[in-house]
Write a protein that holds these residues in place. Structure first.
Motif, short mmCIF file in Angstrom:
data_model
loop_
_atom_site.label_atom_id
_atom_site.label_comp_id
_atom_site.label_asym_id
_atom_site.label_seq_id
_atom_site.Cartn_x
_atom_site.Cartn_y
_atom_site.Cartn_z
N SER A 1 53.10 -15.23 8.61
CA SER A 1 51.70 -16.58 8.72
C SER A 1 51.57 -17.96 9.16
O SER A 1 50.72 -18.02 9.83
N THR A 2 53.52 -17.98 8.71
CA THR A 2 53.58 -19.53 9.26
C THR A 2 54.19 -19.43 11.02
O THR A 2 52.89 -20.78 11.00
N LEU A 3 54.38 -18.23 11.55
CA LEU A 3 54.33 -18.25 12.49
C LEU A 3 52.88 -18.32 13.17
O LEU A 3 52.44 -18.86 14.06
N THR A 4 51.75 -17.30 12.86
CA THR A 4 50.53 -17.30 13.50
C THR A 4 50.13 -18.53 13.50
O THR A 4 49.40 -19.72 14.04
N ARG A 5 49.80 -19.28 12.31
CA ARG A 5 49.89 -20.94 11.85
C ARG A 5 50.20 -21.42 12.92
O ARG A 5 49.43 -22.70 13.38
N MET A 6 51.61 -22.05 12.88
CA MET A 6 51.72 -22.73 13.91
C MET A 6 51.45 -23.15 15.11
O MET A 6 51.22 -23.70 16.19
N VAL A 7 51.18 -22.04 15.35
CA VAL A 7 50.67 -21.22 16.79
C VAL A 7 49.78 -22.11 17.31
O VAL A 7 49.04 -22.36 18.16
N ASN A 8 48.75 -21.90 16.22
CA ASN A 8 47.30 -21.94 15.90
C ASN A 8 47.30 -23.60 15.76
O ASN A 8 46.63 -24.18 16.70
N ARG A 9 48.38 -24.50 15.97
CA ARG A 9 48.65 -25.52 15.59
C ARG A 9 48.75 -26.70 16.94
O ARG A 9 49.65 -27.37 16.59
N GLY A 10 49.20 -25.17 18.17
CA GLY A 10 50.39 -26.03 19.05
C GLY A 10 51.14 -26.72 18.61
O GLY A 10 51.47 -27.61 19.42
N LEU A 11 52.52 -26.06 17.40
CA LEU A 11 53.77 -26.03 17.29
C LEU A 11 53.98 -25.12 18.28
O LEU A 11 55.36 -25.22 18.46
N LEU A 12 54.47 -24.34 18.09
CA LEU A 12 54.75 -23.25 18.81
C LEU A 12 53.62 -21.67 19.59
O LEU A 12 52.44 -22.03 19.60
N GLN A 13 54.70 -21.92 21.05
CA GLN A 13 54.09 -20.55 21.72
C GLN A 13 54.45 -19.06 21.54
O GLN A 13 55.63 -18.64 21.17
N ARG A 14 53.87 -18.35 21.98
CA ARG A 14 54.01 -17.12 21.96
C ARG A 14 54.02 -16.04 23.23
O ARG A 14 53.37 -16.40 23.76
N GLN A 15 54.82 -14.87 23.74
CA GLN A 15 55.06 -13.95 24.87
C GLN A 15 54.87 -12.52 23.74
O GLN A 15 56.44 -12.68 23.44
N ARG A 16 54.19 -12.10 24.59
CA ARG A 16 54.99 -10.18 24.32
C ARG A 16 55.32 -9.45 25.11
O ARG A 16 54.42 -9.87 26.29
N GLU A 17 56.24 -9.10 24.87
CA GLU A 17 57.30 -8.00 25.61
C GLU A 17 57.52 -6.90 25.32
O GLU A 17 58.21 -6.44 23.95
N GLY A 18 56.50 -5.90 25.60
CA GLY A 18 56.80 -4.66 25.00
C GLY A 18 55.27 -4.69 23.65
O GLY A 18 54.53 -5.51 23.70
N ARG A 19 56.73 -4.00 22.86
CA ARG A 19 56.29 -3.75 21.69
C ARG A 19 56.61 -5.35 20.49
O ARG A 19 56.17 -5.62 18.68
N LYS A 20 57.59 -6.24 21.02
CA LYS A 20 57.56 -6.88 20.40
C LYS A 20 57.52 -8.49 20.93
O LYS A 20 56.99 -8.82 21.45
N MET A 21 56.93 -9.55 19.68
CA MET A 21 56.47 -11.20 20.02
C MET A 21 57.76 -12.35 19.41
O MET A 21 58.23 -12.05 18.83
N PHE A 22 57.60 -12.80 20.38
CA PHE A 22 58.56 -13.67 20.77
C PHE A 22 58.36 -15.27 20.88
O PHE A 22 56.96 -15.59 21.16
N PHE A 23 58.33 -16.11 20.46
CA PHE A 23 57.90 -16.95 19.72
C PHE A 23 58.80 -18.58 20.41
O PHE A 23 60.45 -18.81 20.50
#
Length: 280
Positions: free
Chosen positions: A58-80
């Motif tokens: 939930s913290t990762l999602t919140r930080m993405v939404n607030r512009g602190l982290l970016q994410r990238q999917r590779e296959g079934r894995k999510m990288f931040f």
């Protein structure tokens, strides 16, 4: 975005998950540029300091939404990875921790003064400004006049908050009739600042006496996060105007001793964290 959400200026017995998350990225990602870390690796490391999997996600999602982290999917894995905004916050923190230090022995006698007058209805703007000023080393000399030791460049803070038209900034020196020690006591809560350093030194001096550290990665995460919380509200006041035996010095020495012991954790983490390079 609320500044407290980034800077974690709130009080509490334990650092919030977002504070630990930023410390994690500061420890293991900041120097690596466009590195992204697999969420499972983040869950593993933060789990070592008591943050559960759901709280991490939930913290990762919140930080993405607030512009602190970016994410990238590779296959079934999510990288931040870090965004430029979070990078700036962490670079500032890195400077405070590793370059400036907690003891100000080289003060040049100058002060930065910032005066502001905001409409009564601007409660959010006033709160944000005060939070950022506190992080920048300012204390309230009077309600609308804040002061910090040395030459502090807060022009970007004022611009980012959209308050340029409402703020005036000066650099000056105190006249001889000014009792600087008394001014410092009136402007900053020295007892509270000192108590944080004493508590930190007590906690981590005990750790030094525990012998072998079986989890240096988790220890370093707790250490840096705890130290950042300790120095966050310390304006680095001139040492010669502080009470004798100011506890920041022994606390800082303890921090560096434990940091030296846990330095191999940085290399160990590189071998255990699953990472990727984020696409532009």
């Amino acid at each position: 975005m609320e500044d407290d959400d980034i800077l974690d200026t709130t009080e509490g017995p334990q650092p919030r998950p977002q504070s630990l998350m930023l410390t994690f990225f500061g420890n293991h990602v900041l120097e690596e540029g466009d590195l992204g870390v697999y969420s499972g690796s983040i869950i593993d490391v933060l789990g070592r300091v008591g943050v559960g999997e759901q709280a991490v996600r939930s913290t990762l999602t919140r930080m993405v939404n607030r512009g602190l982290l970016q994410r990238q999917r590779e296959g079934r894995k999510m990288f931040f990875g870090l965004t430029p905004q979070a990078g700036r916050v962490l670079i500032d923190g890195r400077t405070r921790i590793w370059k400036q230090g907690a003891v100000n022995d080289d003060w040049d006698g100058s002060w930065t003064l910032l005066g502001f007058s905001l409409p009564d209805s601007w409660k959010r703007q006033r709160h944000d400004l005060r939070s950022r000023l506190t992080w920048s080393g300012f204390g309230a000399l009077y309600s609308g006049l804040w002061i910090a030791p040395g030459h502090v460049d807060v022009s970007r803070v004022v611009t980012d908050l959209g308050l340029t038209a409402h703020v005036k900034i000066f650099h000056a020196q105190a006249a001889e009739v000014t009792d600087i020690e008394q001014m410092i006591c009136d402007t900053w809560d020295l007892e509270s600042i000192a108590a944080r350093y004493v508590a930190f030194d007590k906690r981590w001096s005990a750790h030094l006496g525990n012998g072998t550290d079986h989890d240096p990665i988790g220890t370093r995460l707790r250490l840096v996060s705890d130290w950042l919380r300790t120095i966050r509200t310390d304006p680095r006041l001139p040492a010669r105007h502080l009470p004798p035996a100011w506890p920041a010095r022994p606390a800082q020495e303890t921090f560096h001793r434990v940091a030296q012991q846990t330095h191999p954790a940085l290399t160990a983490a590189r071998a255990t964290l699953e990472t990727t390079h984020l696409r532009s």
